[in-house]
Design an enzyme around this catalytic site. Structure first.
Site, short mmCIF file in Angstrom:
data_model
loop_
_atom_site.label_atom_id
_atom_site.label_comp_id
_atom_site.label_asym_id
_atom_site.label_seq_id
_atom_site.Cartn_x
_atom_site.Cartn_y
_atom_site.Cartn_z
N LEU A 18 0.86 -1.19 0.00
CA LEU A 18 0.00 0.00 0.00
C LEU A 18 0.90 1.25 0.00
O LEU A 18 0.97 1.97 0.98
CB LEU A 18 -0.90 -0.05 1.23
CG LEU A 18 -2.21 0.75 1.21
CD1 LEU A 18 -3.03 0.46 -0.02
CD2 LEU A 18 -3.01 0.44 2.46
N HIS A 19 1.60 1.45 -1.09
CA HIS A 19 2.50 2.62 -1.16
C HIS A 19 1.70 3.83 -1.62
O HIS A 19 0.48 3.82 -1.62
CB HIS A 19 3.69 2.31 -2.08
CG HIS A 19 3.32 2.10 -3.50
ND1 HIS A 19 3.78 2.88 -4.52
CD2 HIS A 19 2.48 1.19 -4.07
CE1 HIS A 19 3.26 2.46 -5.66
NE2 HIS A 19 2.48 1.44 -5.41
N ALA A 20 2.42 4.88 -2.01
CA ALA A 20 1.75 6.17 -2.22
C ALA A 20 0.58 6.10 -3.20
O ALA A 20 -0.52 6.52 -2.89
CB ALA A 20 2.77 7.21 -2.67
#
Lengths: 106, 136
Positions: A18-20
């Protein structure tokens, strides 16, 4: 008014987690529903506001995390179905994150 | 020929960097990560093409990103902030109180402010969300 609370969980398969960019997509989608929506990376919480981009990014959920959602409000079920679908579709990012992956190996 | 594009229901975002490349790159990240629902403008560099910021350019960027819901400005270093504040002071009265400089890192702050703005949040919420980043 009948308030319903619904829950759902889904495995995060997106390879960088769940990165940017996925966080932005998830938050934006959550905001389109009027229900309160919470997200946790473990069944027992802690629960964070799925509409808060700062909190969702800070959760830093890696690939393989089971994301738990709970929602209450008039469109809770629709919200959860949409969020689970987004995660299952890898945030519609297949192939987009190649450049990020190549940096990850440094 | 000010903001004749459709009046947006969302807070606008202005990016002010000393470097035109940083400003453009930050705006590109906002467009790619968040999308087109938010009025967005950027400026960077001084009129001679060097590093710096100019009040004139900031005024233009505010006009391009103007929204009735207001404009949040993201800045990098000292002069970007003071010149942005000067540009805010020069605004017509009807815009008073509807333009703020966010105390947040320019890139992260711009993406986060735009994400919040895209959901229709008020200027105050947009600013506070961007500023939530800083102490963490």
């Amino acid at each position: 008014m009948a308030e319903q609370e619904s829950t759902a969980s889904v495995l995060l398969t997106h390879e960088v987690g769940l990165h940017a960019r996925p966080s932005v997509k998830l938050t934006k989608l959550a905001k389109t529903y009027s229900s309160d929506i919470a997200l946790a990376t473990a069944e027992g919480g802690p629960w964070i506001d799925a509409k808060s981009i700062v909190r969702v990014m800070a959760a830093k959920a890696p690939q393989g995390t089971v994301l738990h959602f709970r929602a209450s409000g008039p469109d809770a079920d629709a919200a959860l179905a949409a969020l689970v679908s987004l995660v299952k579709r890898d945030f519609d990012e297949a192939g987009v994150h190649v450049s990020e992956r190549s940096h990850a190996g440094d | 020929m000010s903001a004749s594009a459709s009046p947006s229901a969302n807070v606008g975002i202005v990016i002010v960097s000393h470097s035109p490349d940083v400003a453009r790159g930050t705006a590109e990240m906002v467009r790619q990560m968040v999308g087109d629902e938010v009025p967005l403008a950027f400026c960077g560099g001084n009129p001679d093409g060097g590093l710096g910021t100019s009040v004139e350019a900031i005024l233009g960027a505010i006009d391009r990103a103007w929204s009735e819901k207001g404009v949040a400005i993201l800045v990098d270093l000292g002069g970007a902030e003071t010149n942005s504040e000067m540009a805010i002071e020069m605004q017509p009265e009807e815009r008073a109180g509807r333009i703020v400089v966010c105390n947040a890192p320019i890139v992260e702050g711009a993406v986060i402010a735009a994400t919040e703005a895209s959901g229709g949040a008020s200027l105050d919420i947009v600013r506070r969300t961007a500023e939530e980043l800083s102490p963490a």
